[in-house]
Design a protein around this motif. Structure first.
Motif, PDB file in Angstrom:
ATOM      1  N   CYS A  35     -60.333  42.071  -2.022  1.00 31.88           N
ATOM      2  CA  CYS A  35     -59.633  41.123  -2.882  1.00 31.88           C
ATOM      3  C   CYS A  35     -60.489  39.881  -3.103  1.00 31.88           C
ATOM      4  CB  CYS A  35     -58.289  40.733  -2.270  1.00 31.88           C
ATOM      5  SG  CYS A  35     -57.119  42.104  -2.232  1.00 31.88           S
ATOM      6  N   ASP A  40     -54.347  38.056  -2.312  1.00 33.34           N
ATOM      7  CA  ASP A  40     -53.995  38.595  -1.003  1.00 33.34           C
ATOM      8  C   ASP A  40     -53.893  40.112  -1.081  1.00 33.34           C
ATOM      9  OD1 ASP A  40     -53.659  36.083   0.360  1.00 33.34           O
ATOM     10  OD2 ASP A  40     -51.761  35.838  -0.714  1.00 33.34           O
ATOM     11  N   PRO A 109     -46.873  42.821   2.404  1.00 31.20           N
ATOM     12  CA  PRO A 109     -47.986  43.052   3.331  1.00 31.20           C
ATOM     13  C   PRO A 109     -47.748  44.367   4.068  1.00 31.20           C
ATOM     14  CG  PRO A 109     -46.977  40.899   3.683  1.00 31.20           C
ATOM     15  CD  PRO A 109     -46.091  41.654   2.748  1.00 31.20           C
ATOM     16  N   CYS A 142     -54.268  43.921  -4.889  1.00 30.44           N
ATOM     17  CA  CYS A 142     -54.560  42.504  -4.682  1.00 30.44           C
ATOM     18  C   CYS A 142     -53.590  41.710  -5.545  1.00 30.44           C
ATOM     19  CB  CYS A 142     -55.990  42.193  -5.081  1.00 30.44           C
ATOM     20  SG  CYS A 142     -57.217  43.105  -4.113  1.00 30.44           S
ATOM     21  N   ARG A 144     -51.633  37.771  -6.534  1.00 32.90           N
ATOM     22  CA  ARG A 144     -51.671  36.303  -6.490  1.00 32.90           C
ATOM     23  C   ARG A 144     -50.325  35.847  -7.043  1.00 32.90           C
ATOM     24  NH1 ARG A 144     -56.611  33.696  -9.321  1.00 32.90           N
ATOM     25  NH2 ARG A 144     -55.930  35.052 -10.989  1.00 32.90           N
TER      26      ARG A 144
END
Length: 145
Positions: A35, A40, A109, A142, A144
């Motif tokens: 990433c 993240d 996550p 990835c 944001r």
């Protein structure tokens, strides 16, 4: 060399070139570490819920909303996306099943807690509505915010 031989040779070159490019593509296991700044590493799970009930009938809008409110939302209160879809698949009986569906997209996550929550969502839907399966698709992404 005949036109057919040239065409076969050109086709083979295209296939070999395409396959060679595949080796350079990042795998799902390494995508999370790649990433860029400000992004993240997350997992994107898309769950495919068929609404046709094998014993007859269909999961109603009210039943779907109840399931979403009592099972899915408490497990992922940070947010999710629900999409309407129409799907088809080959059931255990061998026949093609066409049905209205709901897709739930979860970004999170990667951790054991979320994995268990997703497994519980799938299990609950299957039990509550007599489903043979709920499809789960997972990709490393990835993000944001």
């Amino acid at each position: 060399m005949t036109n057919i031989s040239r065409a076969r040779l050109a086709f083979a070159a295209v296939v070999i070139g395409a396959l060679a490019g595949c080796g350079a593509m990042p795998s799902a296991s390494t995508a999370g570490g790649a990433c860029g700044p400000g992004f993240d590493a997350f997992e994107r799970d898309t769950l495919f819920f068929g609404r046709a009930i094998p014993a007859g009938g269909q999961v109603s809008d009210a039943q779907w909303s109840g399931f979403l409110d009592t099972t899915v939302t408490p497990a992922f209160p940070q947010g999710l996306t629900v999409l309407d879809a129409v799907g088809q698949w080959r059931g255990a009986s061998g026949g093609v099943v066409r049905e209205p569906s709901k897709l739930v997209v979860l970004l999170h996550p990667r951790n054991a807690k979320d994995d268990a929550a997703i497994a519980n969502i799938i299990d609950t839907y299957r039990k509550n509505f007599g489903q043979e399966a709920v499809l789960q698709e997972r990709q490393s992404v990835c993000v944001r915010f």
